[in-house]
Design a protein around this motif. Structure first.
Motif, short mmCIF file in Angstrom:
data_model
loop_
_atom_site.label_atom_id
_atom_site.label_comp_id
_atom_site.label_asym_id
_atom_site.label_seq_id
_atom_site.Cartn_x
_atom_site.Cartn_y
_atom_site.Cartn_z
N GLU A 132 -13.26 -97.20 22.59
CA GLU A 132 -12.15 -96.28 22.85
C GLU A 132 -10.92 -97.01 23.35
OE1 GLU A 132 -15.21 -95.85 23.91
OE2 GLU A 132 -15.94 -93.85 23.32
N ARG A 133 -11.12 -98.13 24.07
CA ARG A 133 -9.96 -98.89 24.55
C ARG A 133 -9.12 -99.40 23.40
NH1 ARG A 133 -10.91 -102.55 29.92
NH2 ARG A 133 -12.35 -101.18 31.05
N PHE A 134 -9.77 -99.85 22.35
CA PHE A 134 -9.05 -100.38 21.20
C PHE A 134 -8.37 -99.26 20.42
CE2 PHE A 134 -12.03 -103.58 22.40
CZ PHE A 134 -11.39 -104.79 22.16
N LEU A 135 -9.07 -98.13 20.28
CA LEU A 135 -8.47 -96.98 19.62
C LEU A 135 -7.25 -96.50 20.38
CD1 LEU A 135 -11.81 -95.13 18.85
CD2 LEU A 135 -10.31 -96.20 17.16
N ARG A 170 -0.52 -88.27 16.20
CA ARG A 170 -1.12 -87.04 16.72
C ARG A 170 -2.38 -86.67 15.95
NH1 ARG A 170 1.82 -82.85 15.83
NH2 ARG A 170 3.60 -83.78 14.77
N SER A 171 -2.41 -86.96 14.65
CA SER A 171 -3.59 -86.64 13.87
C SER A 171 -4.73 -87.60 14.16
CB SER A 171 -3.27 -86.67 12.37
OG SER A 171 -2.94 -87.99 11.98
N ILE A 172 -4.43 -88.71 14.82
CA ILE A 172 -5.46 -89.69 15.17
C ILE A 172 -5.64 -89.70 16.69
CG2 ILE A 172 -6.28 -92.05 14.74
CD1 ILE A 172 -4.01 -92.31 12.72
N THR A 173 -5.41 -88.56 17.31
CA THR A 173 -5.62 -88.44 18.73
C THR A 173 -7.12 -88.32 18.95
OG1 THR A 173 -3.51 -87.34 18.97
CG2 THR A 173 -5.03 -87.14 20.80
N LEU A 174 -7.73 -89.38 19.39
CA LEU A 174 -9.18 -89.49 19.35
C LEU A 174 -9.86 -89.17 20.67
CD1 LEU A 174 -9.25 -92.83 17.36
CD2 LEU A 174 -9.91 -90.60 16.46
N LEU A 175 -11.05 -88.64 20.53
CA LEU A 175 -11.91 -88.40 21.68
C LEU A 175 -13.30 -88.91 21.32
CD1 LEU A 175 -12.30 -87.15 24.50
CD2 LEU A 175 -12.89 -85.01 23.37
N ALA A 191 -8.53 -94.25 30.35
CA ALA A 191 -9.88 -93.68 30.22
C ALA A 191 -10.24 -93.40 28.77
CB ALA A 191 -9.97 -92.39 31.04
N GLY A 192 -9.33 -93.68 27.82
CA GLY A 192 -9.61 -93.44 26.42
C GLY A 192 -9.63 -91.98 26.04
N TYR A 194 -14.13 -87.23 35.62
CA TYR A 194 -15.01 -86.07 35.47
C TYR A 194 -15.32 -85.82 34.00
CZ TYR A 194 -16.77 -81.28 35.73
OH TYR A 194 -17.55 -80.16 35.62
N LEU A 195 -14.28 -85.84 33.16
CA LEU A 195 -14.48 -85.58 31.73
C LEU A 195 -15.40 -86.60 31.10
CD1 LEU A 195 -11.01 -84.47 30.34
CD2 LEU A 195 -12.96 -83.07 30.97
N ASN A 196 -15.17 -87.88 31.38
CA ASN A 196 -16.02 -88.90 30.79
C ASN A 196 -17.46 -88.77 31.25
OD1 ASN A 196 -14.45 -90.36 28.92
ND2 ASN A 196 -13.41 -91.47 30.55
N GLU A 197 -17.65 -88.42 32.52
CA GLU A 197 -19.00 -88.20 33.02
C GLU A 197 -19.67 -87.05 32.27
OE1 GLU A 197 -20.37 -87.75 37.45
OE2 GLU A 197 -20.07 -85.74 36.62
N GLN A 198 -18.97 -85.93 32.16
CA GLN A 198 -19.55 -84.75 31.54
C GLN A 198 -19.69 -84.89 30.02
OE1 GLN A 198 -20.90 -82.18 33.35
NE2 GLN A 198 -20.44 -83.61 35.02
N LEU A 199 -18.79 -85.64 29.40
CA LEU A 199 -18.95 -85.89 27.97
C LEU A 199 -20.24 -86.66 27.69
CD1 LEU A 199 -15.25 -86.73 27.03
CD2 LEU A 199 -16.61 -84.86 26.05
N ARG A 200 -20.59 -87.58 28.57
CA ARG A 200 -21.85 -88.29 28.42
C ARG A 200 -23.03 -87.32 28.59
NH1 ARG A 200 -18.90 -92.30 31.23
NH2 ARG A 200 -19.70 -91.57 33.24
N ILE A 201 -22.93 -86.46 29.59
CA ILE A 201 -24.02 -85.52 29.88
C ILE A 201 -24.20 -84.52 28.75
CG2 ILE A 201 -24.72 -83.63 31.41
CD1 ILE A 201 -23.42 -85.22 33.72
N PHE A 202 -23.08 -84.00 28.22
CA PHE A 202 -23.15 -82.96 27.19
C PHE A 202 -22.98 -83.53 25.78
CE2 PHE A 202 -21.99 -80.37 30.93
CZ PHE A 202 -22.98 -79.39 30.84
N ASN A 203 -23.27 -84.81 25.61
CA ASN A 203 -23.29 -85.43 24.29
C ASN A 203 -21.97 -85.21 23.55
OD1 ASN A 203 -24.50 -86.93 22.23
ND2 ASN A 203 -25.27 -85.10 21.18
#
Length: 499
Positions: free
Chosen positions: A97-100, A146-151, A202-203, A267-276
């Motif tokens: 994500e850092r590179f993106l 904007r179309s390559i706004t990645l998560l 935080a990517g 918080y988001l990165n923590e929960q994204l890991r938890i909720f796949n």
């Protein structure tokens, strides 16, 4: 020249995005997947930083008229960045994500200036690459970016289900809440230099940050909800503590735009890991509690599943699509006949030559720079630890939008507007002594006192005691605005009710 560099950057970013979604290839002598080579990862991150700096230097050369040399430097930087990113893909523990995010930032570096008017949505991508754009948003974040706004390696647009609830939320933002959306955007723009870098590191995509701000606080740093959630991103006290937001020298850090964004990103990165990486479940957890969402989504349930969606509170069912809709509008305003105002959001500072409060500065700055709403909100948001009514000493340095730096000497350092502001600020209203304010039961634990509990705010305490106003309680206990800092176990004196 710029067009060629941008097209190359987009092509590389698309290639990397595809790579991010593919399974990693194992080299013949690769280490086991559970082994993290910290030295190798640090070296890749160093290459990332060096390539970004080289690309930025190429942009400077282009601005200086050295087109050929700029092209060589920029292309070499992109080549090295792509090579390092592909290596990162094969190294366990390396965050792609850092590179993106770096590619995304380089695209924004070349963003064109926007003319007035609108364009057809179908032409947005081509015009952004060609150096044209449709709105102020496109100027900062062209359609290609904007179309390559990645998560987490996926385009954010692909993660937003354009279903009935999201469409209904789009209608709300574009009708009754359009003024709120516009004001949230303006407020965010003045704080962007503090908030966006935390998401970038935080990517996470900027559109998602704006979605939170629009729904949570409208970009008002000192917002406090009925439940006690506070700050631009509305952290509850306990959750804020969990992510590093405490009270320092009487200042509640939930009101700090940079620190609260950092906590929100963690918080988001923590929960994204938890909720796949299920964004909707993460947003629901942010609003309704992660424990509840974990129970409801156990066994692979999704947010829109009838079993999960039907068990949520009406507030959470409304919250998730409203955040997603605001993020979508941030990315695609031109598709909805929406034009965000152009905001000169370059940050600046002024050093006071006269004692002055934020309120006085707001008066003497007036509508300088064409800001029809004045500067009170921006000054408060950029100086969150200051009481807006309290005079700041000579020599104090305040954060301000850069447009006010040149205005300060002529409007607020001296002269008629400074004098007017000081005169109005010094005016006092008559003090009326009421029976309610006069009768105080100061016995600890009695009807005129309250012991602070974890998560309490002064506003919440005042609501529980109908005879008490926030300012009355603050005055009785010598609590200073705007944060009115209190701590668990503290005993507060309260006005006693009269019959």
């Amino acid at each position: 020249m710029i067009r060629i560099r941008r097209v190359l950057a987009v092509a590389v970013l698309f290639a990397l995005a595809g790579c991010a979604g593919a399974p990693a290839k194992t080299a013949r002598n690769a280490k086991p997947a559970n082994t993290v080579d910290e030295a190798a990862i640090s070296a890749l991150y160093a290459r990332l930083d060096a390539a970004v700096k080289r690309y930025e230097a190429g942009s400077d050369l282009a601005d200086g008229g050295e087109a050929e040399r700029a092209m060589r430097e920029s292309n070499a930087a992109l080549d090295d960045l792509r090579a390092a990113a592909l290596q990162c893909h094969a190294v366990p523990g390396c965050e792609e994500e850092r590179f993106l995010s770096a590619f995304d930032g380089l695209l924004r570096l070349d963003a064109p200036q926007a003319p007035t008017g609108a364009v057809d949505a179908a032409d947005a991508t081509e015009q952004a690459v060609a150096g044209e754009s449709a709105s102020p948003i496109v100027a900062d974040l062209p359609e290609t970016a904007r179309s390559i706004t990645l998560l987490k390696g996926k385009e954010l647009a692909e993660m937003i289900a354009m279903n009935g609830p999201v469409k209904a939320s789009l209608e709300e933002w574009l009708t009754q809440y359009r003024p709120n959306l516009i004001q949230a955007y303006v407020n965010y723009q003045y704080m962007r230099y503090r908030m966006w870098p935390e998401y970038q590191k935080a990517g996470l995509p900027e559109a998602l940050l704006f979605g939170f701000i629009a729904k949570e606080s409208g970009g008002k740093v000192h917002a406090v909800s009925r439940s006690g959630a506070s700050g631009p991103l509305q952290f509850m006290y306990a959750t804020g503590l969990r992510f590093g937001l405490s009270t320092v020298n009487g200042f509640d850090q939930r009101f700090d735009p940079m620190l609260s964004t950092r906590a929100n990103a963690a918080y988001l990165n923590e929960q994204l890991r938890i909720f796949n990486n299920d964004l909707e479940l993460v947003l629901a957890a942010y609003n309704g509690g992660e424990g509840r969402m974990a129970r409801l989504a156990g066994g692979g349930g999704r947010f829109w599943d009838a079993r999960v969606y039907g068990a949520l509170s009406p507030e959470t069912r409304d919250y998730v699509p409203m955040v997603l809709a605001a993020a979508w509008l941030f990315m695609h305003p031109e598709r909805y006949n929406l034009a965000f105002p152009r905001v000169e959001n370059k940050p600046g500072r002024v050093t006071l030559k006269q004692t002055a409060s934020l309120s006085e500065l707001s008066i003497c700055f007036g509508q300088e720079g064409g800001n029809r709403d004045g500067w009170f909100r921006a000054l408060r948001n950029l100086n969150p630890a200051l009481d807006p009514q309290e005079a700041q000493p000579v020599g104090a340095t305040l954060e301000v939008p850069a447009v006010l730096e040149a205005a300060y000497p002529k409007l607020c350092a001296a002269g008629q507007w400074q004098s007017l502001a000081a005169d109005l600020h010094a005016a006092a209203t008559p003090q009326v002594t009421t029976r309610v304010a006069a009768r105080i039961d100061s016995r600890p634990g009695g009807s005129g006192s309250y012991t602070v509990r974890k998560g309490d705010t002064l506003a919440a305490i005042a609501r529980k005691h109908r005879c008490a106003e926030v300012r009355d309680i603050a005055s009785l206990n010598r609590l200073r605005a705007p944060q009115y800092a209190i701590k668990p176990g503290q005993t507060l004196r309260l006005p006693a009710c009269t019959k």
